[in-house]
Design a protein around this motif. Structure first.
Motif, PDB file in Angstrom:
ATOM      1  N   LEU A 134      32.470 -29.797 -19.081  1.00 53.82           N
ATOM      2  CA  LEU A 134      33.409 -29.259 -20.057  1.00 53.82           C
ATOM      3  C   LEU A 134      33.751 -27.792 -19.811  1.00 53.82           C
ATOM      4  CD1 LEU A 134      31.840 -30.894 -23.241  1.00 53.82           C
ATOM      5  CD2 LEU A 134      33.742 -31.737 -21.851  1.00 53.82           C
ATOM      6  N   GLU A 141      36.396 -32.606 -24.591  1.00 53.52           N
ATOM      7  CA  GLU A 141      35.699 -33.846 -24.240  1.00 53.52           C
ATOM      8  C   GLU A 141      36.686 -34.952 -23.843  1.00 53.52           C
ATOM      9  OE1 GLU A 141      33.210 -31.303 -26.783  1.00 53.52           O
ATOM     10  OE2 GLU A 141      35.192 -32.193 -27.130  1.00 53.52           O
ATOM     11  N   ASP A 197      27.760 -28.645 -21.005  1.00 50.66           N
ATOM     12  CA  ASP A 197      28.109 -29.850 -21.758  1.00 50.66           C
ATOM     13  C   ASP A 197      27.572 -29.751 -23.187  1.00 50.66           C
ATOM     14  OD1 ASP A 197      29.409 -31.248 -19.602  1.00 50.66           O
ATOM     15  OD2 ASP A 197      27.421 -31.484 -18.719  1.00 50.66           O
ATOM     16  N   LEU A 243      30.990 -36.714 -25.736  1.00 45.65           N
ATOM     17  CA  LEU A 243      31.148 -36.834 -24.289  1.00 45.65           C
ATOM     18  C   LEU A 243      30.326 -38.010 -23.760  1.00 45.65           C
ATOM     19  CD1 LEU A 243      32.370 -35.724 -21.695  1.00 45.65           C
ATOM     20  CD2 LEU A 243      30.403 -34.191 -21.503  1.00 45.65           C
TER      21      LEU A 243
END
Length: 288
Positions: free
Chosen positions: A80, A86, A109, A139
């Motif tokens: 990310l 996401e 992340d 995610l």
């Protein structure tokens, strides 16, 4: 005066190249490793996308990677590029998510990027910081076609070989939990064992090697991101020596040998959008 202007122009030209060209000069590295597979297969290793909406050239490169038809995809984290990215990241990965694969997360992340003095990386690894939280659970749901290896293991079949995947959550954020991994690890007979981790800290390589990994895949370093001509890194942002900042190296722990492959990754932080003598990359690994 002309000489002085010329001297001042050199760093400016290098900086502009690193921002405009270097960080978008996507490359495919190819590696062959003899690990004793029943039959040859390919692993596409991707890492450090730091993806944000509008990165169309990076997205097109990911689409081309899918056309390589790898037998398996391994993603070593830092997907990310910021808050609320996401879904954009999953869309960019969509063609690859249709392939069998697995992933671990990196710190980016879980936490969004913040500004940090880039020269501070030369003295020590970046520490914990106050950062906006990212929706790593969302995610995970979006990556659900791949195996989640965060402090977890999975046995998969790749081209006729039974492969155990051992994964650690990000050591840089101290999220790695070897005991949890050991509890999850199956004792099933397999042909190969592959370790997966975001940041290639010495303790993590050792842990995965001593649990039987013949190959460890990692990212995090960005290959140094800013390197000397020829690609020699200035830093790895962890305790990995700079000569191993990207590519493949061999290690031995208590008689257990292991190959380490570190990806230079595909992205950069939004606050450090440059790469010099270190192009963004993915790696297609042929396992024999």
């Amino acid at each position: 005066m002309e000489i002085l202007l010329a001297i001042l122009a050199i760093p400016l030209a290098l900086f502009l190249y690193a921002v405009v060209v270097g960080r978008r000069n996507f490359q495919l590295r190819r590696v062959t490793l003899n690990l004793g597979a029943k039959s040859p297969f390919t692993i596409l290793h991707i890492s450090d996308l730091h993806f944000r909406k509008g990165q169309w050239k990076k997205q097109r490169f990911l689409n081309r990677l899918a056309s390589l038809n790898p037998d398996f995809v391994i993603n070593t984290g830092d997907n990310l590029g910021g808050v609320n990215q996401e879904l954009n990241t999953a869309k960019a990965l969509k063609p690859l998510l249709e392939k069998p694969g697995a992933y671990v997360f990196g710190g980016n992340d879980y936490k969004g990027p913040v500004f940090k003095n880039p020269f501070s990386y030369l003295s020590k690894p970046s520490g914990k910081k106050q950062s906006p939280a990212l929706d790593h659970e969302k995610l995970s749901d979006l990556l659900s076609s791949w195996a989640n290896l965060n402090n977890n293991s999975e046995v998969v079949e790749i081209s006729g070989s039974k492969v155990k995947l051992l994964g650690l959550d990000d050591p840089h954020e101290q999220y790695d939990n070897p005991r949890k991994l050991q509890k999850s690890s199956s004792q099933e007979q397999v042909d190969l064992v592959i370790g997966v981790v975001h940041a290639p800290y010495h303790r993590s390589i050792q842990e995965l090697a001593l649990q039987g990994s013949q190959l460890v895949l990692a990212g995090h370093t960005h290959g140094g991101q800013v390197c000397w001509p020829g690609g020699k890194a200035l830093t790895t942002n962890c305790d990995l020596p700079i000569e191993y900042a990207k590519g493949t190296s061999s290690w031995i722990f208590d008689g257990q040998s292991v190959e380490l492959h570190v990806s230079a990754g595909l992205g950069t932080s939004v606050f450090a959008p440059f790469r010099l003598f270190c192009p963004p990359e993915a790696t297609l690994i042929e396992v024999l």
